[in-house]
Design a protein around this motif. Structure first.
Motif, PDB file in Angstrom:
ATOM      1  N   ALA A 131       7.567  11.119   3.076  1.00  0.00           N
ATOM      2  CA  ALA A 131       8.122   9.765   2.997  1.00  0.00           C
ATOM      3  C   ALA A 131       8.603   9.460   1.581  1.00  0.00           C
ATOM      4  O   ALA A 131       9.661   8.860   1.394  1.00  0.00           O
ATOM      5  CB  ALA A 131       7.080   8.744   3.439  1.00  0.00           C
ATOM      6  N   PHE A 132       7.837   9.869   0.574  1.00  0.00           N
ATOM      7  CA  PHE A 132       8.264   9.665  -0.816  1.00  0.00           C
ATOM      8  C   PHE A 132       9.544  10.433  -1.104  1.00  0.00           C
ATOM      9  O   PHE A 132      10.453   9.922  -1.758  1.00  0.00           O
ATOM     10  CB  PHE A 132       7.173  10.085  -1.796  1.00  0.00           C
ATOM     11  N   GLU A 134       0.839  -1.212   0.000  1.00  0.00           N
ATOM     12  CA  GLU A 134       0.000   0.000   0.000  1.00  0.00           C
ATOM     13  C   GLU A 134       0.871   1.258   0.000  1.00  0.00           C
ATOM     14  O   GLU A 134       0.691   2.182   0.783  1.00  0.00           O
ATOM     15  CB  GLU A 134      -0.957  -0.005   1.198  1.00  0.00           C
ATOM     16  N   VAL A 135       1.830   1.278  -0.912  1.00  0.00           N
ATOM     17  CA  VAL A 135       2.789   2.382  -0.979  1.00  0.00           C
ATOM     18  C   VAL A 135       2.110   3.709  -1.310  1.00  0.00           C
ATOM     19  O   VAL A 135       2.623   4.773  -0.976  1.00  0.00           O
ATOM     20  CB  VAL A 135       3.926   2.044  -1.971  1.00  0.00           C
ATOM     21  N   GLN A 191      -1.936   5.498  -9.425  1.00  0.00           N
ATOM     22  CA  GLN A 191      -2.106   6.899  -9.781  1.00  0.00           C
ATOM     23  C   GLN A 191      -1.751   7.818  -8.605  1.00  0.00           C
ATOM     24  O   GLN A 191      -1.444   8.989  -8.798  1.00  0.00           O
ATOM     25  CB  GLN A 191      -3.543   7.193 -10.230  1.00  0.00           C
ATOM     26  N   LYS A 192      -1.805   7.299  -7.378  1.00  0.00           N
ATOM     27  CA  LYS A 192      -1.490   8.110  -6.209  1.00  0.00           C
ATOM     28  C   LYS A 192       0.000   8.123  -5.867  1.00  0.00           C
ATOM     29  O   LYS A 192       0.414   8.859  -4.984  1.00  0.00           O
ATOM     30  CB  LYS A 192      -2.274   7.610  -4.995  1.00  0.00           C
ATOM     31  N   VAL A 193       0.779   7.317  -6.571  1.00  0.00           N
ATOM     32  CA  VAL A 193       2.230   7.304  -6.354  1.00  0.00           C
ATOM     33  C   VAL A 193       2.826   8.413  -7.215  1.00  0.00           C
ATOM     34  O   VAL A 193       2.492   8.536  -8.401  1.00  0.00           O
ATOM     35  CB  VAL A 193       2.827   5.933  -6.738  1.00  0.00           C
ATOM     36  N   LEU A 213       7.486   6.603  -9.685  1.00  0.00           N
ATOM     37  CA  LEU A 213       7.131   5.650 -10.744  1.00  0.00           C
ATOM     38  C   LEU A 213       8.166   5.595 -11.857  1.00  0.00           C
ATOM     39  O   LEU A 213       8.414   4.541 -12.432  1.00  0.00           O
ATOM     40  CB  LEU A 213       5.766   6.005 -11.336  1.00  0.00           C
ATOM     41  N   SER A 214       8.786   6.719 -12.156  1.00  0.00           N
ATOM     42  CA  SER A 214       9.755   6.755 -13.249  1.00  0.00           C
ATOM     43  C   SER A 214      11.032   5.984 -12.917  1.00  0.00           C
ATOM     44  O   SER A 214      11.806   5.670 -13.816  1.00  0.00           O
ATOM     45  CB  SER A 214      10.099   8.199 -13.607  1.00  0.00           C
TER      46      SER A 214
END
Length: 114
Positions: free
Chosen positions: A32-33, A24-25, A57-59, A64-65
């Motif tokens: 935190a990210f 659940e990242v 979509q929330k990351v 993501l890249s």
């Protein structure tokens, strides 16, 4: 997240890799990210992250890249059970070496134990 990243600097005691699995990242905070981003940009060769989410979509795009993305779907129980039985069937393995009791593949060289 800070405690996890502090542990990431140490090499693994056993094995080649240290693997961190975060479920659940998408629920992580922006701070935190940002803290994790530096480690994701230049990870040590022994460090692997597995980030699982139901809502990619929330990351953040910056995270993501830097990831390989695998879209998984549920598998049917019957085919997976038969596949497991088939792949776990002992074809190339004999039970034990008669001399020392170690597990050896039939196609490998004989056991080196006297």
């Amino acid at each position: 997240m800070q405690a996890l990243l502090e542990q990431a600097v140490y090499k693994p005691v056993q094995g080649r890799f240290k693997v961190f699995m975060i479920d659940e990242v998408h629920m992580l905070t922006g701070h935190a990210f940002n803290a994790m981003l530096k480690t994701l940009e230049e990870p040590p060769e022994y460090l692997k992250f597995v980030l699982a989410t139901t809502d990619p979509q929330k990351v953040p795009v910056t995270v993501l890249s830097r990831c390989l993305q695998f879209n998984l779907r549920p598998i049917a129980p019957r085919p997976s059970a038969s596949t497991c039985r088939q792949s776990c069937r002992p074809k190339t393995w004999r039970p034990m070496c008669r001399r020392c009791g170690c597990w050896r593949a039939r196609r490998t060289a004989p056991c080196a134990m006297p």
